[in-house]
Design an enzyme around this catalytic site. Sequence first.
Site, short mmCIF file in Angstrom:
data_model
loop_
_atom_site.label_atom_id
_atom_site.label_comp_id
_atom_site.label_asym_id
_atom_site.label_seq_id
_atom_site.Cartn_x
_atom_site.Cartn_y
_atom_site.Cartn_z
N GLY A 11 61.52 56.88 10.33
CA GLY A 11 60.27 56.84 10.77
C GLY A 11 59.91 58.01 11.91
N ALA A 12 60.54 59.02 11.66
CA ALA A 12 60.69 59.87 12.82
C ALA A 12 59.69 61.04 12.59
CB ALA A 12 62.07 60.74 12.83
N GLY A 15 54.72 59.53 15.77
CA GLY A 15 54.76 58.42 16.70
C GLY A 15 55.93 58.22 17.67
N ILE A 16 56.25 56.97 17.70
CA ILE A 16 57.56 56.71 18.68
C ILE A 16 58.75 57.26 18.05
CG2 ILE A 16 56.46 54.52 19.89
CD1 ILE A 16 58.40 53.01 18.17
N GLY A 17 58.87 57.59 16.58
CA GLY A 17 60.18 57.78 16.16
C GLY A 17 60.23 59.30 16.36
N SER A 133 58.38 43.41 16.23
CA SER A 133 56.81 43.79 17.01
C SER A 133 56.45 42.11 17.62
CB SER A 133 55.74 43.76 15.83
OG SER A 133 54.59 43.54 16.45
N TYR A 159 52.58 41.04 7.99
CA TYR A 159 53.04 41.87 8.78
C TYR A 159 53.74 41.16 9.73
CZ TYR A 159 53.57 44.92 12.85
OH TYR A 159 54.04 45.69 13.76
#
Length: 276
Positions: A11-12, A15-17, A133, A159
């Site tokens: 997930g890079a 965003g945060i990744g 989360s 989720y």
Amino acid sequence: MTSPRTIVITGASDGIGAVAARALAGPEVNLVVVGRSAQKLAPVASDAGATALTADFADLDQVRSLAEQIREQVGAIDVLLNNAGGTFAPGLRTAQGHEPNFGINHLAPFLLTNLLRDRLAAAGGALVLNTSSVGNRFGHVDLDDLDYRRRRAFETRAYGTSKLMNILFTRGIAQRWVGDGIISAAVHPGPVATSFGRDSWFVGLLYRTPLRHLATITPAEGATPLIELANRGADPEINGVYFDRHRANGRENRQAHDPKLIDGLWARSVDLVGLG
């Protein structure tokens, strides 16, 4: 001279990744970044001097191929940051027919991590860090209906359940793999204003309107606890711990410490991804 640390981040591509990849990069780090879009991942890999690999976590066959590609690139992994995922309309299905929050947020990283276990063990002290989360508190794991075949799947519940599974998986690793020198932690990065929810109608709508600025933080802020924990590495004190941003032992769903659920989810996941 010490060998460079090897860090793998899923997930890079944004965003945060992406923030974590750029922050963790350096001459002492062998960095592998993973994303769904090669086009979006390319500038991150270029900035970080990283190896870029692509995979769609909605297809477990692509996850298996990704594991093989990672294995060809590295002999040992010091940090595996399982950050890929999002919130998805539960009426959709993955390539293997799974409810997407369950399939993408849990089964895909479960499979990838298991396929890389020997590479993690080879590091002589490795960290598996799972992005969870605060939504885990709204989840409920039913081991007899993981794919919502019988229950109606509401998006927030589906989720939240997948994020609860991230914590249960973390504790499964903590119990099973400590003898290999592998520890695991889970972290809630905060309500980050990113492309999170792009595949969800309801959450995606909120994240595409000015409402997101009322209660969200920047990707740079959201990435800080991931970066800190990745730099902390295989610290036994964080094994099995869920962090609410920087705070250890954040508030959790009551199911998060249930040993029957930890073991049961692991066993069913093994069967569903074909590891048995």
